[in-house]
Design an enzyme around this catalytic site. Structure first.
Site, PDB file in Angstrom:
ATOM      1  N   CYS A 193       3.482   8.544   1.101  1.00 25.32           N
ATOM      2  CA  CYS A 193       4.016   7.627   2.106  1.00 25.32           C
ATOM      3  C   CYS A 193       4.256   6.284   1.407  1.00 25.32           C
ATOM      4  CB  CYS A 193       2.971   7.518   3.216  1.00 25.32           C
ATOM      5  SG  CYS A 193       3.393   6.368   4.501  1.00 25.32           S
ATOM      6  N   CYS A 247       2.054  -2.585  15.674  1.00 26.71           N
ATOM      7  CA  CYS A 247       1.975  -2.277  14.237  1.00 26.71           C
ATOM      8  C   CYS A 247       1.261  -3.382  13.455  1.00 26.71           C
ATOM      9  CB  CYS A 247       3.390  -2.073  13.707  1.00 26.71           C
ATOM     10  SG  CYS A 247       3.484  -1.859  11.940  1.00 26.71           S
ATOM     11  N   CYS A 307       7.160  -6.943   7.352  1.00 24.09           N
ATOM     12  CA  CYS A 307       8.290  -6.364   8.086  1.00 24.09           C
ATOM     13  C   CYS A 307       8.810  -7.387   9.091  1.00 24.09           C
ATOM     14  CB  CYS A 307       7.839  -5.102   8.817  1.00 24.09           C
ATOM     15  SG  CYS A 307       9.192  -4.244   9.647  1.00 24.09           S
ATOM     16  N   CYS A 365       7.173  -4.989  15.652  1.00 24.58           N
ATOM     17  CA  CYS A 365       6.688  -4.101  16.725  1.00 24.58           C
ATOM     18  C   CYS A 365       5.268  -4.511  17.121  1.00 24.58           C
ATOM     19  CB  CYS A 365       6.717  -2.647  16.272  1.00 24.58           C
ATOM     20  SG  CYS A 365       8.360  -2.129  15.744  1.00 24.58           S
ATOM     21  N   GLU A 393       0.831  -1.200   0.000  1.00 22.55           N
ATOM     22  CA  GLU A 393       0.000   0.000   0.000  1.00 22.55           C
ATOM     23  C   GLU A 393       0.870   1.257   0.000  1.00 22.55           C
ATOM     24  OE1 GLU A 393      -4.044  -1.459   2.132  1.00 22.55           O
ATOM     25  OE2 GLU A 393      -2.392  -1.101   3.478  1.00 22.55           O
ATOM     26  N   CYS A 424      -0.677   5.740   9.916  1.00 24.40           N
ATOM     27  CA  CYS A 424       0.548   5.068  10.321  1.00 24.40           C
ATOM     28  C   CYS A 424       0.259   3.769  11.056  1.00 24.40           C
ATOM     29  CB  CYS A 424       1.339   5.957  11.272  1.00 24.40           C
ATOM     30  SG  CYS A 424       2.487   7.004  10.429  1.00 24.40           S
TER      31      CYS A 424
HETATM   32  N1  SAH Z   1       9.415   0.804   9.870  1.00 29.85           N
HETATM   33  C1  SAH Z   1       9.603   2.191   9.972  1.00 29.85           C
HETATM   34  C2  SAH Z   1       8.719   2.976   9.027  1.00 29.85           C
HETATM   35  C3  SAH Z   1       7.293   2.503   8.866  1.00 29.85           C
HETATM   36  S1  SAH Z   1       6.261   2.655  10.247  1.00 29.85           S
HETATM   37  C4  SAH Z   1       9.426   2.657  11.397  1.00 29.85           C
HETATM   38  O1  SAH Z   1       8.963   1.880  12.215  1.00 29.85           O
HETATM   39  O2  SAH Z   1       9.790   3.780  11.674  1.00 29.85           O
HETATM   40  C5  SAH Z   1       5.901   4.391  10.269  1.00 29.85           C
HETATM   41  C6  SAH Z   1       5.522   4.935  11.631  1.00 29.85           C
HETATM   42  O3  SAH Z   1       4.231   4.411  12.038  1.00 29.85           O
HETATM   43  C7  SAH Z   1       6.490   4.556  12.741  1.00 29.85           C
HETATM   44  O4  SAH Z   1       6.806   5.648  13.542  1.00 29.85           O
HETATM   45  C8  SAH Z   1       5.686   3.532  13.475  1.00 29.85           C
HETATM   46  O5  SAH Z   1       6.151   3.368  14.758  1.00 29.85           O
HETATM   47  C9  SAH Z   1       4.304   4.091  13.395  1.00 29.85           C
HETATM   48  N2  SAH Z   1       3.232   3.145  13.781  1.00 29.85           N
HETATM   49  C10 SAH Z   1       3.256   1.801  13.706  1.00 29.85           C
HETATM   50  N3  SAH Z   1       2.110   1.272  14.188  1.00 29.85           N
HETATM   51  C11 SAH Z   1       1.331   2.315  14.560  1.00 29.85           C
HETATM   52  C12 SAH Z   1       0.020   2.427  15.091  1.00 29.85           C
HETATM   53  N4  SAH Z   1      -0.711   1.366  15.334  1.00 29.85           N
HETATM   54  N5  SAH Z   1      -0.465   3.668  15.338  1.00 29.85           N
HETATM   55  C13 SAH Z   1       0.279   4.758  15.047  1.00 29.85           C
HETATM   56  N6  SAH Z   1       1.497   4.721  14.534  1.00 29.85           N
HETATM   57  C14 SAH Z   1       2.042   3.515  14.291  1.00 29.85           C
HETATM   58 FE1  SF4 Z   2       8.132  -2.672  10.981  1.00 30.24          FE
HETATM   59 FE2  SF4 Z   2       5.834  -1.692  11.826  1.00 30.24          FE
HETATM   60 FE3  SF4 Z   2       7.907  -1.786  13.477  1.00 30.24          FE
HETATM   61 FE4  SF4 Z   2       7.913  -0.036  11.429  1.00 30.24          FE
HETATM   62  S1  SF4 Z   2       6.514  -0.044  13.149  1.00 30.24           S
HETATM   63  S2  SF4 Z   2       9.584  -1.398  12.081  1.00 30.24           S
HETATM   64  S3  SF4 Z   2       6.805  -1.237   9.874  1.00 30.24           S
HETATM   65  S4  SF4 Z   2       6.859  -3.554  12.573  1.00 30.24           S
END
Ligand code: SAH
Ligand code: SF4
Length: 351
Positions: free
Chosen positions: A108, A122, A115, A119, A88, A339
């Site tokens: 974006c 996420c 990934c 996390c 996406e 995000c």
């Molecule tokens: N992997 C990279 C970039 C993609 S994620 C990273 O983690 O930085 C982009 C942003 O979205 C990151 O700051 C991530 O922590 C945030 N993010 C992930 N899950 C989220 C959620 N459920 N609500 C809000 N932001 C989130």
């Molecule tokens: Fe990967 Fe999501 Fe963590 Fe970014 S926030 S590093 S996309 S698992």
């Protein structure tokens, strides 16, 4: 031999690969400024070269299979890749205060299918890791969106690597995509308009810094002590807060810019003023900007969105102490484009 995806190649590479490579500037112009996605129409380049291109290269392999528009004007695109996996891309529109001025756009982009970082908050992480995107699969997301939106070639747009995936885990391809985005004969997106967001792979942050590309970096910090950060982001076991901070301190930034720190605020976990105080201490001496992100919920998530008053209190506290801090306005939440809400779509729920 199968044809090569034209979006994989920098202008210099085309120059080397093609018989009459000196015309690669025109080719770039056609592809990225005129949005001409077939070789036949490139009428100011020789017939032989057009044939050579058509014989060896292709524009095909990646297509938009769904487009969803949010109430706030953001648009989420679903791309199907050549192996049927999907990624996406989100186009975010910022309406300026002056209604007559045209909107500002940020794209974006995704850098991986899934990934590896895992996390806990996420949605992308839920599907696990599938594969890295190729250079062209990253570049095409931007080229195609600009074409689809009919955006004028010279319209300045911003790129954030904040879609699916950890960009520094696909280092070489992301760097090459940044270089292609920046090419003045192509998309001409200045490095200062590009931001790589990372979960904090310290050695890769240093490596990226050493390349001195002129881009911005955003660190997904989210927690101020290692215990909580490790719970939320397992990568913290390998690269703890101290190592991330020391790596980012070396990152070269433009004198008018700041190192960005993203802090995802989750109800009851890190939304107190005590955490804000620790954050202030942690970033002491760094020309930083903190972006507070409200946790966006998604299917099956164990976390909760924080109370906006608490988030505002953190912002006000940090600002009062001289640390620049804003609350990131969440875009596209109604279409799961915000995000952390992006994930590979499986066949049973596409279109
Ligand atoms: N992997 C990279 C970039 C993609 S994620 C990273 O983690 O930085 C982009 C942003 O979205 C990151 O700051 C991530 O922590 C945030 N993010 C992930 N899950 C989220 C959620 N459920 N609500 C809000 N932001 C989130
Ligand atoms: Fe990967 Fe999501 Fe963590 Fe970014 S926030 S590093 S996309 S698992």
């Amino acid at each position: 031999m199968s044809k090569k995806h034209i979006f994989n190649y920098s202008q210099e590479e085309l120059e080397k690969n093609l018989e009459k490579g000196y015309q690669s500037k025109q080719i770039y112009n056609w592809i990225y400024k005129q949005y001409t996605h077939n070789f036949e129409d490139m009428n100011n380049i020789g017939k032989n070269l057009r044939q050579e291109l058509a014989d060896n290269y292709t524009f095909d392999g990646q297509e938009i299979i769904r487009k969803q528009e949010s109430k706030d004007g953001s648009i989420k695109y679903l791309f199907k890749l050549k192996d049927s996996h999907t990624v996406e891309t989100v186009l975010i529109q910022m309406k300026p205060a002056d209604e007559k001025a045209s909107p500002r756009y940020t794209i974006c982009v995704s850098s991986q299918v899934g990934c590896k970082i895992g996390c806990k908050f996420c949605y992308t992480a839920k599907g696990g890791f599938v594969r890295n995107l190729e250079v062209g699969e990253i570049v095409y997301q931007v080229a195609k969106l600009k074409q689809d939106m009919n955006l004028e070639a010279h319209k300045a747009i911003n790129i954030v690597f904040m879609g699916m995936g950890e960009p520094l885990d696909n280092f070489e391809n992301v760097v090459q995509a940044i270089r292609i985005f920046s090419d003045k004969d192509g998309l001409n997106i200045a490095p200062a308009r590009q931001t790589v967001s990372t979960s904090g792979i310290s050695p890769k942050i240093e490596k990226l810094g050493e390349l001195d590309l002129g881009i911005n970096i955003a660190i997904s910090l989210h927690a101020v002590d290692d215990e909580l950060r490790t719970k939320l982001m397992p990568i913290n076991k390998a690269y703890n807060i101290k190592s991330v901070i020391s790596a980012v301190k070396k990152f070269p930034i433009h004198h008018r810019k700041r190192l960005m720190f993203e802090y995802l605020v989750i109800k009851g976990l890190n939304d107190d003023i005590q955490s804000a105080k620790k954050l202030l201490k942690l970033l002491d001496g760094i020309k930083a900007k903190v972006n507070l992100i409200l946790f966006n919920s998604h299917e099956g998530s164990e976390f909760k969105k924080p109370d906006i008053k608490k988030v505002q209190a953190i912002r006000d506290y940090l600002n009062s102490k001289g640390l620049v801090c804003t609350i990131r306005e969440s875009k596209g939440e109604d279409i799961s484009a915000a995000c952390g809400q992006l994930k590979e779509q499986h066949k049973n729920n596409t279109i």
